[in-house]
Design a protein around this motif. Sequence first.
Motif, short mmCIF file in Angstrom:
data_model
loop_
_atom_site.label_atom_id
_atom_site.label_comp_id
_atom_site.label_asym_id
_atom_site.label_seq_id
_atom_site.Cartn_x
_atom_site.Cartn_y
_atom_site.Cartn_z
N ASP A 1 -3.69 9.59 1.22
CA ASP A 1 -5.14 9.42 1.40
C ASP A 1 -5.56 9.53 2.86
N THR A 2 -4.68 9.15 3.78
CA THR A 2 -5.07 9.21 5.19
C THR A 2 -5.25 10.64 5.69
N CYS A 3 -4.52 11.58 5.10
CA CYS A 3 -4.58 12.95 5.62
C CYS A 3 -5.10 13.97 4.61
N TYR A 4 -4.77 13.82 3.33
CA TYR A 4 -5.25 14.77 2.33
C TYR A 4 -6.71 14.54 1.97
N LYS A 5 -7.09 13.27 1.85
CA LYS A 5 -8.44 12.97 1.39
C LYS A 5 -9.53 13.52 2.31
N PRO A 6 -9.41 13.40 3.65
CA PRO A 6 -10.45 14.00 4.50
C PRO A 6 -10.59 15.50 4.30
N ILE A 7 -9.47 16.18 4.09
CA ILE A 7 -9.50 17.63 3.87
C ILE A 7 -10.18 17.95 2.54
N ILE A 8 -9.78 17.23 1.49
CA ILE A 8 -10.36 17.48 0.17
C ILE A 8 -11.85 17.18 0.16
N ASP A 9 -12.24 16.06 0.78
CA ASP A 9 -13.66 15.71 0.84
C ASP A 9 -14.45 16.78 1.58
N GLU A 10 -13.86 17.33 2.63
CA GLU A 10 -14.55 18.36 3.42
C GLU A 10 -14.71 19.65 2.60
N ILE A 11 -13.71 20.01 1.84
CA ILE A 11 -13.81 21.20 0.99
C ILE A 11 -14.93 21.02 -0.03
N LYS A 12 -15.00 19.84 -0.62
CA LYS A 12 -16.07 19.58 -1.60
C LYS A 12 -17.44 19.61 -0.94
N GLU A 13 -17.51 19.19 0.32
CA GLU A 13 -18.80 19.21 1.02
C GLU A 13 -19.21 20.63 1.40
N ARG A 14 -18.25 21.43 1.84
CA ARG A 14 -18.55 22.81 2.27
C ARG A 14 -18.75 23.74 1.08
N PHE A 15 -18.08 23.44 -0.03
CA PHE A 15 -18.19 24.26 -1.24
C PHE A 15 -18.53 23.35 -2.41
N PRO A 16 -19.76 22.83 -2.47
CA PRO A 16 -20.12 21.87 -3.52
C PRO A 16 -19.97 22.49 -4.91
N ASP B 1 -21.40 21.93 -7.56
CA ASP B 1 -22.66 22.14 -8.27
C ASP B 1 -23.50 23.27 -7.67
N LYS B 2 -23.01 23.85 -6.56
CA LYS B 2 -23.76 24.92 -5.91
C LYS B 2 -22.97 26.21 -5.76
N CYS B 3 -21.74 26.21 -6.25
CA CYS B 3 -20.91 27.42 -6.19
C CYS B 3 -20.00 27.42 -7.41
N VAL B 4 -19.28 28.51 -7.57
CA VAL B 4 -18.27 28.59 -8.63
C VAL B 4 -16.92 28.30 -7.97
N PRO B 5 -16.38 27.09 -8.12
CA PRO B 5 -15.15 26.73 -7.40
C PRO B 5 -14.01 27.72 -7.58
N SER B 6 -13.87 28.28 -8.78
CA SER B 6 -12.76 29.20 -9.02
C SER B 6 -12.88 30.49 -8.23
N GLU B 7 -14.04 30.73 -7.65
CA GLU B 7 -14.23 31.92 -6.81
C GLU B 7 -14.05 31.61 -5.33
N VAL B 8 -13.74 30.35 -5.02
CA VAL B 8 -13.49 29.94 -3.64
C VAL B 8 -11.98 29.95 -3.41
N ASN B 9 -11.53 30.81 -2.50
CA ASN B 9 -10.10 30.96 -2.24
C ASN B 9 -9.69 30.09 -1.05
N VAL B 10 -8.79 29.14 -1.32
CA VAL B 10 -8.32 28.20 -0.30
C VAL B 10 -6.83 28.41 -0.08
N LEU B 11 -6.44 28.49 1.17
CA LEU B 11 -5.03 28.65 1.53
C LEU B 11 -4.55 27.38 2.23
N VAL B 12 -3.36 26.90 1.82
CA VAL B 12 -2.74 25.75 2.45
C VAL B 12 -1.37 26.18 3.00
N PRO B 13 -1.31 26.62 4.26
CA PRO B 13 0.00 26.96 4.83
C PRO B 13 0.78 25.70 5.17
N GLY B 14 2.11 25.80 5.11
CA GLY B 14 2.92 24.61 5.31
C GLY B 14 2.72 23.62 4.19
#
Length: 382
Positions: free
Chosen positions: A143-158, A160-173
């Motif tokens: 939660d200390t490190c993943y949650k801020p990232i996940i919350d930010e993704i939800k804020e930048r790509f809401p 209810d305002k986009c199609v999440p499956s069309e948003v391509n996210v890469l997690v290197p490492g």
Amino acid sequence: MAGSDPTGEWTRDFTEEEIAQEKAHVQRVINAFLSYRAHALQRVSRALDNYHKLPSRHQKMLTGHAQHLATVRATVETNHLFVKTIVDKAAGMFEDDPSITIPDPMLGGFQQQLASGFDMEKVKTTIKQFYRDWSSEGQAERDTCYKPIIDEIKERFPPDKCVPSEVNVLVPGAGLGRLAWEIAQLGYCCQGNEFSMYMLFSSHYILNEVKEANMITIHPWLLHFNNSMSYHHQLCGVKIPDVVPTDLPSYGLFSMAAGDFLEVYTRPDEWDCVATCYFMDTAHNIVAYLENIFYILKPGGYWINFGPLLYHFADMPNELSIELCYDEVHRIARDEIGFQFLEEHTGMKSSYISDPNSMMQMTYNCVFSVATKPPTTVHTTK
């Protein structure tokens, strides 16, 4: 192993020399996993030998010590069977690459040698990574490190305002894949990328072979003989995974790609978001990472980063390592490469595969930042 892009196509073919080196490395990793039992028993035997060297009156004072070491010795088998299963299931990784095979040590043709201390640290760290990524006990650390990232993704790509499956996210490492899996759980199309063969063997197992929650018990702190508050804490087991890894909302939203981040991802303007967590300091040259992240992001895309700067190659002989302070990393990313920083928070406290019951705790003061690639960016050359 050749790397793959999000479409599943090979990015390049390896030379014969590279394939030979890869096969040798695969066997070295297998050897390390299969050396766990011998290494662990060797460590227990050393502790027991030291106990027997004590004067008899001191041995009598240590009323539970010998029994504790006997219990540790017996518990080694649980961890050994776990890492052996990882190796046994690794053959599925190479179904499309017949040049690499997983030898069966029981059938001969595989010369077992006790792995080096360096390689054994990789195996022990891998076991602890399962605690961090796939146990309920590791939730607080995640939660200390993943949650801020996940919350930010939800804020930048809401959603209810986009199609999440069309948003391509890469997690290197991506390590054992939990952060990428969590992002895909939300409906985004997420790919994890990993270079370490220890992580690739292990993530393949947990993500593809484990079909039930809490079906495996591991003992992540078993070989921690220092700073233990109680024998119980050293021996304690945790059940993994805390979720069913194959339980995703839609097929095709989640994938893992093997290979070097700089070699696998070479197409410009492809990703809506690149999320890096405890990744940037794995670079030989962090500037190359910054350039590549910028290059592969779509104009208007986001780079979300969380982590410290514990440069992995800083003290390794014959390894290139450029160690920059964070202020310099930020300046280069902004002024030289072109990122526009939208958020930046310093002093974000986080631990990494830390035993919560240990008498020694290491905490990183991490940076959490969000930057964007300007919408008007046009690439002429990389």
